[in-house]
Design an enzyme around this catalytic site. Structure first.
Site, PDB file in Angstrom:
ATOM      1  N   CYS A   1       0.862  -1.175   0.000  1.00 18.86           N
ATOM      2  CA  CYS A   1       0.000   0.000   0.000  1.00 18.86           C
ATOM      3  C   CYS A   1       0.908   1.237   0.000  1.00 18.86           C
ATOM      4  O   CYS A   1       1.830   1.325   0.816  1.00 18.86           O
ATOM      5  CB  CYS A   1      -0.900  -0.001   1.235  1.00 18.86           C
ATOM      6  SG  CYS A   1      -1.859   1.526   1.423  1.00 18.86           S
TER       7      CYS A   1
ATOM      8  N   ASP B   1      -0.162  -6.126   0.212  1.00 18.81           N
ATOM      9  CA  ASP B   1      -1.381  -6.517  -0.490  1.00 18.81           C
ATOM     10  C   ASP B   1      -1.072  -7.786  -1.270  1.00 18.81           C
ATOM     11  O   ASP B   1       0.028  -7.950  -1.796  1.00 18.81           O
ATOM     12  CB  ASP B   1      -1.832  -5.417  -1.452  1.00 18.81           C
ATOM     13  CG  ASP B   1      -2.312  -4.176  -0.723  1.00 18.81           C
ATOM     14  OD1 ASP B   1      -3.117  -4.325   0.217  1.00 18.81           O
ATOM     15  OD2 ASP B   1      -1.899  -3.066  -1.098  1.00 18.81           O
TER      16      ASP B   1
ATOM     17  N   VAL C   1       5.821 -12.936 -24.239  1.00 18.38           N
ATOM     18  CA  VAL C   1       6.607 -12.746 -23.021  1.00 18.38           C
ATOM     19  C   VAL C   1       7.114 -14.102 -22.534  1.00 18.38           C
ATOM     20  O   VAL C   1       6.390 -15.103 -22.587  1.00 18.38           O
ATOM     21  CB  VAL C   1       5.795 -12.023 -21.926  1.00 18.38           C
ATOM     22  CG1 VAL C   1       4.619 -12.859 -21.434  1.00 18.38           C
ATOM     23  CG2 VAL C   1       6.684 -11.641 -20.751  1.00 18.38           C
ATOM     24  N   GLU C   2       8.355 -14.136 -22.099  1.00 21.06           N
ATOM     25  CA  GLU C   2       8.943 -15.361 -21.555  1.00 21.06           C
ATOM     26  C   GLU C   2       8.494 -15.491 -20.097  1.00 21.06           C
ATOM     27  O   GLU C   2       8.565 -14.538 -19.329  1.00 21.06           O
ATOM     28  CB  GLU C   2      10.471 -15.281 -21.678  1.00 21.06           C
ATOM     29  CG  GLU C   2      11.182 -16.586 -21.412  1.00 21.06           C
ATOM     30  CD  GLU C   2      11.322 -16.871 -19.938  1.00 21.06           C
ATOM     31  OE1 GLU C   2      10.992 -17.998 -19.523  1.00 21.06           O
ATOM     32  OE2 GLU C   2      11.744 -15.966 -19.193  1.00 21.06           O
ATOM     33  N   SER C   3       8.005 -16.668 -19.708  1.00 18.18           N
ATOM     34  CA  SER C   3       7.317 -16.828 -18.420  1.00 18.18           C
ATOM     35  C   SER C   3       8.212 -16.638 -17.195  1.00 18.18           C
ATOM     36  O   SER C   3       7.757 -16.101 -16.187  1.00 18.18           O
ATOM     37  CB  SER C   3       6.609 -18.180 -18.353  1.00 18.18           C
ATOM     38  OG  SER C   3       7.533 -19.236 -18.472  1.00 18.18           O
TER      39      SER C   3
ATOM     40  N   HIS D   1      -3.847  -0.797  -6.036  1.00 21.38           N
ATOM     41  CA  HIS D   1      -4.138  -1.987  -6.842  1.00 21.38           C
ATOM     42  C   HIS D   1      -4.349  -1.624  -8.310  1.00 21.38           C
ATOM     43  O   HIS D   1      -3.813  -2.276  -9.207  1.00 21.38           O
ATOM     44  CB  HIS D   1      -5.389  -2.708  -6.331  1.00 21.38           C
ATOM     45  CG  HIS D   1      -5.362  -3.095  -4.890  1.00 21.38           C
ATOM     46  ND1 HIS D   1      -4.220  -3.263  -4.159  1.00 21.38           N
ATOM     47  CD2 HIS D   1      -6.374  -3.367  -4.041  1.00 21.38           C
ATOM     48  CE1 HIS D   1      -4.522  -3.620  -2.924  1.00 21.38           C
ATOM     49  NE2 HIS D   1      -5.832  -3.688  -2.827  1.00 21.38           N
ATOM     50  N   GLU D   2      -5.170  -0.591  -8.522  1.00 21.55           N
ATOM     51  CA  GLU D   2      -5.509  -0.182  -9.884  1.00 21.55           C
ATOM     52  C   GLU D   2      -4.257   0.236 -10.656  1.00 21.55           C
ATOM     53  O   GLU D   2      -4.114  -0.064 -11.844  1.00 21.55           O
ATOM     54  CB  GLU D   2      -6.513   0.977  -9.852  1.00 21.55           C
ATOM     55  CG  GLU D   2      -7.820   0.643  -9.153  1.00 21.55           C
ATOM     56  CD  GLU D   2      -7.802   0.835  -7.623  1.00 21.55           C
ATOM     57  OE1 GLU D   2      -8.891   0.795  -7.026  1.00 21.55           O
ATOM     58  OE2 GLU D   2      -6.717   1.023  -7.027  1.00 21.55           O
TER      59      GLU D   2
END
Length: 165
Positions: A56, A63, A78-80, A97-98
């Site tokens: 936060c 969070d 994208v490579e994992s 969060h947003e």
């Protein structure tokens, strides 16, 4: 036996690396991509990421979330392992969060330039409220732009029953 040429894997340095450096601060530069060998067709790639953490920005409290990243690749993917390390780099990052979901989506767009992408975070409750930010993008001027609009309007018409996750 592999169907990938060494030249296609030049940018993939983290996968199979035993000396992985785990970064604790936001690090978009850790993301790596590789060529999409099937760019002649549309298909979804979905990542389920149940161990996302950030902080936060006001209180510094942790969070926790499960993040779902789905995309239709164009020329790059994208490579994992790099994605895992990238998401891990949010551990000490303070943002709402947003903001985190939009940052993740923006970084992946910059890396891959996908046809379509969506990022959905399902955060565990704090203070009795869970927050589930959803963001998406469709390549402008294509059918994926319309797809993004449609999915945005309909993405959570029938939300699941919250059972304290």
């Amino acid at each position: 036996m592999t169907t990938r040429k060494d030249s296609e894997l030049e940018g993939v340095t983290l996968l199979g690396n035993q000396g992985t450096n785990y970064l604790f601060d936001y690090s978009p530069e850790v993301l790596e991509s590789f060529p999409n060998k099937h760019e002649n067709r549309d298909y979804f790639v979905k990542f389920n990421c149940p161990e996302f953490t950030s902080l936060c920005p006001k209180t510094g409290q942790p969070d926790f979330a499960t993040i779902y990243i789905s995309y239709i690749p164009d020329k790059k993917m994208v490579e994992s392992k790099s994605l895992k390390l990238y998401l891990f780099s949010f551990r000490n990052h303070g943002d709402f969060h947003e903001d985190c979901m939009n940052i993740i989506m923006n970084d992946l767009i910059e890396l891959m330039d996908p046809r379509y992408i969506e990022v959905w975070g399902k955060f565990t409750p704090r203070g009795g409220i869970s927050i589930d930010p959803y963001t998406n993008y469709g390549k402008p001027g294509t059918k994926y732009e319309k797809m993004a609009e449609y999915r945005m309007m309909n993405h959570d018409l029938y939300p699941e029953t919250i059972d304290n996750r």
